[in-house]
Write a protein that holds these residues in place. Sequence first.
Motif, PDB file in Angstrom:
ATOM      1  N   UNK A  93     -18.636  -1.200   2.763  1.00 40.05           N
ATOM      2  CA  UNK A  93     -18.045  -2.287   3.533  1.00 40.05           C
ATOM      3  C   UNK A  93     -19.008  -2.805   4.596  1.00 40.05           C
ATOM      4  N   UNK A  94     -20.132  -2.092   4.793  1.00 41.50           N
ATOM      5  CA  UNK A  94     -21.099  -2.489   5.812  1.00 41.50           C
ATOM      6  C   UNK A  94     -21.745  -3.836   5.554  1.00 41.50           C
ATOM      7  N   UNK A  95     -21.799  -4.238   4.315  1.00 44.13           N
ATOM      8  CA  UNK A  95     -22.414  -5.505   3.978  1.00 44.13           C
ATOM      9  C   UNK A  95     -21.423  -6.651   3.895  1.00 44.13           C
ATOM     10  N   UNK A  96     -20.172  -6.390   4.175  1.00 43.68           N
ATOM     11  CA  UNK A  96     -19.136  -7.413   4.085  1.00 43.68           C
ATOM     12  C   UNK A  96     -18.653  -7.777   5.483  1.00 43.68           C
ATOM     13  N   UNK A  97     -18.996  -8.977   5.921  1.00 40.56           N
ATOM     14  CA  UNK A  97     -18.584  -9.417   7.251  1.00 40.56           C
ATOM     15  C   UNK A  97     -17.060  -9.438   7.364  1.00 40.56           C
ATOM     16  N   UNK A  98     -16.382  -9.870   6.324  1.00 41.93           N
ATOM     17  CA  UNK A  98     -14.920  -9.907   6.335  1.00 41.93           C
ATOM     18  C   UNK A  98     -14.333  -8.502   6.506  1.00 41.93           C
ATOM     19  N   UNK A  99     -14.851  -7.534   5.758  1.00 42.11           N
ATOM     20  CA  UNK A  99     -14.357  -6.149   5.871  1.00 42.11           C
ATOM     21  C   UNK A  99     -14.648  -5.571   7.248  1.00 42.11           C
ATOM     22  N   UNK A 100     -15.818  -5.877   7.792  1.00 47.91           N
ATOM     23  CA  UNK A 100     -16.166  -5.393   9.134  1.00 47.91           C
ATOM     24  C   UNK A 100     -15.237  -5.992  10.191  1.00 47.91           C
ATOM     25  N   UNK A 101     -14.927  -7.281  10.064  1.00 43.21           N
ATOM     26  CA  UNK A 101     -14.019  -7.925  11.014  1.00 43.21           C
ATOM     27  C   UNK A 101     -12.626  -7.293  10.945  1.00 43.21           C
ATOM     28  N   UNK A 102     -12.124  -7.065   9.735  1.00 45.80           N
ATOM     29  CA  UNK A 102     -10.805  -6.475   9.574  1.00 45.80           C
ATOM     30  C   UNK A 102     -10.768  -5.043  10.105  1.00 45.80           C
ATOM     31  N   UNK A 103     -11.831  -4.295   9.892  1.00 50.33           N
ATOM     32  CA  UNK A 103     -11.912  -2.925  10.395  1.00 50.33           C
ATOM     33  C   UNK A 103     -11.940  -2.912  11.921  1.00 50.33           C
ATOM     34  N   UNK A 104     -12.711  -3.808  12.506  1.00 44.17           N
ATOM     35  CA  UNK A 104     -12.779  -3.891  13.969  1.00 44.17           C
ATOM     36  C   UNK A 104     -11.426  -4.297  14.552  1.00 44.17           C
ATOM     37  N   UNK A 105     -10.750  -5.232  13.900  1.00 49.80           N
ATOM     38  CA  UNK A 105      -9.434  -5.661  14.376  1.00 49.80           C
ATOM     39  C   UNK A 105      -8.432  -4.509  14.278  1.00 49.80           C
ATOM     40  N   UNK A 106      -8.469  -3.767  13.187  1.00 52.08           N
ATOM     41  CA  UNK A 106      -7.579  -2.601  13.045  1.00 52.08           C
ATOM     42  C   UNK A 106      -7.823  -1.608  14.172  1.00 52.08           C
ATOM     43  N   UNK A 129     -13.394  -1.807   2.260  1.00 47.55           N
ATOM     44  CA  UNK A 129     -13.715  -2.802   1.243  1.00 47.55           C
ATOM     45  C   UNK A 129     -12.711  -2.812   0.087  1.00 47.55           C
ATOM     46  N   UNK A 130     -11.833  -1.818   0.035  1.00 42.99           N
ATOM     47  CA  UNK A 130     -10.800  -1.794  -1.002  1.00 42.99           C
ATOM     48  C   UNK A 130      -9.607  -2.668  -0.642  1.00 42.99           C
ATOM     49  N   UNK A 131      -9.603  -3.230   0.548  1.00 36.73           N
ATOM     50  CA  UNK A 131      -8.564  -4.170   0.945  1.00 36.73           C
ATOM     51  C   UNK A 131      -7.597  -3.623   1.970  1.00 36.73           C
ATOM     52  N   UNK A 132      -7.006  -4.536   2.715  1.00 35.89           N
ATOM     53  CA  UNK A 132      -5.941  -4.278   3.691  1.00 35.89           C
ATOM     54  C   UNK A 132      -6.233  -3.144   4.675  1.00 35.89           C
ATOM     55  N   UNK A 133      -7.397  -3.108   5.309  1.00 31.94           N
ATOM     56  CA  UNK A 133      -7.665  -2.004   6.240  1.00 31.94           C
ATOM     57  C   UNK A 133      -6.698  -1.963   7.419  1.00 31.94           C
ATOM     58  N   UNK A 134      -6.217  -3.127   7.865  1.00 31.25           N
ATOM     59  CA  UNK A 134      -5.276  -3.142   8.991  1.00 31.25           C
ATOM     60  C   UNK A 134      -3.957  -2.503   8.573  1.00 31.25           C
ATOM     61  N   UNK A 135      -3.402  -2.944   7.453  1.00 39.60           N
ATOM     62  CA  UNK A 135      -2.127  -2.402   6.985  1.00 39.60           C
ATOM     63  C   UNK A 135      -2.238  -0.915   6.674  1.00 39.60           C
ATOM     64  N   UNK A 174       0.833  -1.193   0.000  1.00 39.00           N
ATOM     65  CA  UNK A 174       0.000   0.000   0.000  1.00 39.00           C
ATOM     66  C   UNK A 174       0.870   1.247   0.000  1.00 39.00           C
ATOM     67  N   UNK A 175       1.797   1.297  -0.978  1.00 37.55           N
ATOM     68  CA  UNK A 175       2.764   2.384  -1.006  1.00 37.55           C
ATOM     69  C   UNK A 175       2.125   3.751  -1.233  1.00 37.55           C
ATOM     70  N   UNK A 176       1.023   3.828  -1.923  1.00 36.87           N
ATOM     71  CA  UNK A 176       0.437   5.161  -2.155  1.00 36.87           C
ATOM     72  C   UNK A 176      -0.202   5.676  -0.870  1.00 36.87           C
ATOM     73  N   UNK A 177      -0.752   4.778  -0.065  1.00 38.32           N
ATOM     74  CA  UNK A 177      -1.228   5.186   1.261  1.00 38.32           C
ATOM     75  C   UNK A 177      -0.050   5.700   2.089  1.00 38.32           C
ATOM     76  N   UNK A 178       1.087   4.992   2.001  1.00 42.31           N
ATOM     77  CA  UNK A 178       2.287   5.407   2.741  1.00 42.31           C
ATOM     78  C   UNK A 178       2.721   6.796   2.309  1.00 42.31           C
ATOM     79  N   UNK A 179       2.745   7.030   1.003  1.00 38.34           N
ATOM     80  CA  UNK A 179       3.175   8.336   0.501  1.00 38.34           C
ATOM     81  C   UNK A 179       2.250   9.440   1.009  1.00 38.34           C
TER      82      UNK A 179
END
Length: 196
Positions: free
Chosen positions: A63-76, A29-35, A1-6
């Motif tokens: 991302x509200x309808x995606x259990x996986x995205x919600x779990x990753x967001x909560x963990x972050x 929902x775009x991926x890698x919310x923890x990172x 996620x180098x553009x986020x880093x920049x």
Amino acid sequence: WQWDSYLCDVGRVLTERYNTHFAVCIKPHRGAPIQRALTGVARNATAFYWYTFGPNWAKGDSFGGSLSALKQTALAARIIAAAEEVTYGSKWALPAEVALVKMRTSESFENGTSWENGKWIYTALMNAHIPVDPLSETMLVEEDLSRYKVIYACGPNLRKDVAARLVKWVENGGVLFTSGGGLAKSEYNEPVPDLQ
């Protein structure tokens, strides 16, 4: 996620310069919310906004309808909360000694192709774990550059006052890097004799 880093590095530098705070917006929902969240924490972001565009029925990328995205967001959020006592308001142990400059003046004469090179330079530096300060042309003129050992300057055009400042910095031992056609012309698209 180098553009986020920049973008977070830009936020970190501006936060330090203006003595303020910055927040990071993340679309889980775009991926890698923890990172992506930890990228912000590592660069002194003090607030996070988990967002999506528009109501789900209209946009369809919530991302509200995606259990996986919600779990990753909560963990972050839990990871950030657990470390908040030591990360909130912290500073880097050592300031960056490398800077990367996106020459805004170049945008008047090209379609951003030189900045593509800059993105890959940034990525290579990140992969080598080298801290980088993104700077603007204005910062090159106004800031104390003595802490930087290397400045990567991306773009064929730069302001004449910036050229003069870079020449002085190199004369004092700084290493200036550019690539094919870089820093060759002024804001008037004329050759810059000081940098020949």
